[in-house]
Design a protein around this motif. Structure first.
Motif, PDB file in Angstrom:
ATOM      1  N   GLN A  64      35.729  33.995  22.524  1.00 42.84           N
ATOM      2  CA  GLN A  64      36.167  32.750  23.147  1.00 42.84           C
ATOM      3  C   GLN A  64      37.674  32.545  22.996  1.00 42.84           C
ATOM      4  O   GLN A  64      38.283  33.018  22.036  1.00 42.84           O
ATOM      5  CB  GLN A  64      35.444  31.550  22.534  1.00 42.84           C
ATOM      6  N   TYR A  68      33.822  27.963  19.600  1.00 41.82           N
ATOM      7  CA  TYR A  68      32.527  27.328  19.849  1.00 41.82           C
ATOM      8  C   TYR A  68      32.271  26.170  18.893  1.00 41.82           C
ATOM      9  O   TYR A  68      31.806  25.099  19.295  1.00 41.82           O
ATOM     10  CB  TYR A  68      31.430  28.384  19.714  1.00 41.82           C
ATOM     11  N   ASP A  69      32.549  26.369  17.623  1.00 37.87           N
ATOM     12  CA  ASP A  69      32.229  25.355  16.609  1.00 37.87           C
ATOM     13  C   ASP A  69      33.157  24.152  16.682  1.00 37.87           C
ATOM     14  O   ASP A  69      32.786  23.058  16.230  1.00 37.87           O
ATOM     15  CB  ASP A  69      32.290  25.961  15.205  1.00 37.87           C
ATOM     16  N   THR A  74      33.440  24.307  25.067  1.00 40.61           N
ATOM     17  CA  THR A  74      33.007  25.693  24.857  1.00 40.61           C
ATOM     18  C   THR A  74      31.501  25.760  24.664  1.00 40.61           C
ATOM     19  O   THR A  74      30.825  26.629  25.226  1.00 40.61           O
ATOM     20  CB  THR A  74      33.727  26.300  23.645  1.00 40.61           C
ATOM     21  N   ARG A  75      30.958  24.846  23.884  1.00 39.81           N
ATOM     22  CA  ARG A  75      29.501  24.839  23.671  1.00 39.81           C
ATOM     23  C   ARG A  75      28.769  24.585  24.983  1.00 39.81           C
ATOM     24  O   ARG A  75      27.745  25.218  25.268  1.00 39.81           O
ATOM     25  CB  ARG A  75      29.127  23.791  22.619  1.00 39.81           C
ATOM     26  N   LEU A  78      28.834  27.897  27.121  1.00 41.34           N
ATOM     27  CA  LEU A  78      27.980  28.991  26.653  1.00 41.34           C
ATOM     28  C   LEU A  78      26.512  28.597  26.604  1.00 41.34           C
ATOM     29  O   LEU A  78      25.632  29.412  26.920  1.00 41.34           O
ATOM     30  CB  LEU A  78      28.458  29.471  25.285  1.00 41.34           C
ATOM     31  N   ASP A  79      26.225  27.371  26.237  1.00 37.92           N
ATOM     32  CA  ASP A  79      24.826  26.951  26.113  1.00 37.92           C
ATOM     33  C   ASP A  79      24.138  26.795  27.469  1.00 37.92           C
ATOM     34  O   ASP A  79      22.909  26.820  27.551  1.00 37.92           O
ATOM     35  CB  ASP A  79      24.731  25.629  25.342  1.00 37.92           C
TER      36      ASP A  79
END
Length: 470
Positions: A64, A68-69, A74-75, A78-79
């Motif tokens: 990335q 992500y965290d 970003t989450r 991707l999710d």
């Protein structure tokens, strides 16, 4: 982080991360220079583009640019990624993907291109656009088809819709109505009659919504209204029973950028859900409208990615499209030259950015429009906006934004005029949204040749609309 190397002219260039590689491969623009991530020379830019062409598309699902965290955008990306939609191109590199898109565009294969949308990430489309010339951006975007609807249908082939923007520095009802009349008589407004309010109060928002809704209802105009207030203001208007067609919000490509706008993904979901419950659609149920613009995350100091590295402004812009896509919008547009020369310095940069944004938005499945505009301290003029408008029309742009006489007297910037929209339609053989075109015909505003009539004040359509203005 993976270091990537390429040799050009006897010199080996190294790029320590995907974030750095993407930034160095981006065509030159002032915002990336300001952020400190631009290529130091044309040689380094070409070397980065060569290296980027060799990166597998699947890499963007594993590595990335924004963590992500740390980032809810970003989450979200991707999710919600659709592996089945990605499958046709999952084995390609960025360079091979460019060739795949250009081959499908040349063959007129709109289904193949448009079918990828939910399988592509913003970083993938940003990467492939960095390898394209302007003509490539036009050719591929022309074959990416996205159709949405509420009371009018947006995005059909051979159509160019427009947002009628009747802004007024004091939200004066007479001034706003006069601009609406001017736009309708010029065949503008099929995308939306959208007002930027001078004040962000619920009372003023409701008053403007009611004004436009009355005109639309009285003359059965197949379009939608929007007051571009903050989403929290729109929620308060909804609570008071306001006639809200579209919930609006400016969005950015990072969690921090959206926090700078005062919004979260949950807040957007609440507003979109409340607006959809009103059931005000006729031909569809798309009830959201988002605006974006290259440089917004940087201007909010929310442009840093993995390892604290600055992310280039075009990649961050594409990430904003993932936010918009999640809410199935009727309209999305980049306000391409609005922020100023710190981010897009001159006409060349504005034209390039507008074509990039349009292509990337459509590849991600958005009904993409462009506010072809510039601030008066930018090195841009009407010739540049003419060029971009005609290129966008050729590229199948969903809609553009128009104001009386090109001069937005409230926001103090230059946009397109209603006449500019007519010129683009005439030159390129484009027409308004079908429902709106039928209304124009019914109101005797279109001639037999499909062109907007020159009207005198005593013409039937002019008299009817003037009555509405009174």
């Amino acid at each position: 982080m993976t270091t990537r190397r390429t040799t050009l002219g006897g010199h080996t260039h190294e790029f320590g991360s995907l974030t750095e590689l993407m930034a160095r491969a981006t065509p030159h623009r002032s915002g990336d220079v300001l952020a400190g991530c631009a290529a130091s020379s044309e040689a380094e830019r070409v070397a980065a583009q060569l290296a980027l062409a060799e990166v597998p598309l699947a890499t963007f699902l594993e590595e990335q640019v924004v963590g992500y965290d740390e980032d809810d955008v970003t989450r979200l990306i991707l999710d919600t990624h659709d592996a089945a939609a990605f499958a046709p191109v999952s084995g390609l590199t960025v360079g091979a993907f460019r060739e795949w898109l250009l081959d499908r565009a040349a063959a007129g294969d709109e289904v193949a291109i448009s079918g990828l949308a939910r399988g592509l990430t913003p970083e993938m489309v940003a990467a492939v656009s960095k390898l394209m010339r302007n003509a490539d951006l036009v050719a591929v975007a022309r074959r990416a088809r996205v159709v949405t609807g509420l009371r009018s249908t947006i995005g059909l082939p051979g159509r160019l819709a427009s947002r009628l923007q009747p802004n007024h520095p004091t939200d004066d009802a007479v001034g706003v109505t006069a601009s609406i009349l001017d736009g309708l008589l010029h065949g503008s407004g099929d995308a939306v009659i959208g007002i930027n309010p001078a004040t962000d109060s619920p009372a003023q928002t409701i008053a403007l919504l009611q004004l436009v809704d009355e005109v639309i209802a009285r003359y059965e105009i197949p379009t939608q209204s929007c007051v571009l207030a903050h989403v929290t203001t729109t929620l308060r208007a909804l609570e008071q029973g306001a006639p809200v067609d579209l919930v609006f919000q400016s969005v950015a490509g990072t969690q921090g950028g959206n926090e700078g706008f005062g919004v979260t993904l949950d807040l957007l979901a609440e507003a979109v859900g409340a607006t959809r419950e009103l059931g005000r659609g006729v031909v569809g149920r798309n009830v959201s409208y988002f605006e974006t613009g290259q440089g917004s995350a940087l201007s909010a100091g929310a442009h840093l990615g993995v390892g604290g590295l600055p992310v280039d402004q075009q990649t961050l812009e594409c990430r904003a499209y993932a936010v918009a896509r999640h809410f199935d919008p009727l309209l999305v547009n980049t306000v391409v030259g609005f922020i100023g020369p710190e981010y897009l310095y001159d006409g060349k940069q504005v034209v390039r950015a507008g074509l990039e944004d349009h292509l990337c938005g459509k590849l991600l499945g958005l009904p993409m429009g462009v506010d072809v505009c510039y601030t008066n301290h930018t090195d841009v003029d009407g010739d540049d906006t003419d060029t971009l408008t005609l290129l966008l029309g050729a590229a199948g742009c969903s809609f553009v934004i128009a104001v009386p006489g090109s001069d937005d007297v409230m926001l103090h910037y230059q946009s397109l005029s209603f006449q500019d929209v007519l010129t683009a339609r005439q030159v390129l053989g484009l027409r308004p949204a079908p429902e709106f075109e039928a209304w124009l015909t019914r109101m005797d505003l279109l001639g037999d040749d499909g062109r907007v009539r020159e009207l005198t004040p005593d013409a039937p359509a002019a008299r009817a609309l003037l009555a509405a203005a009174r």
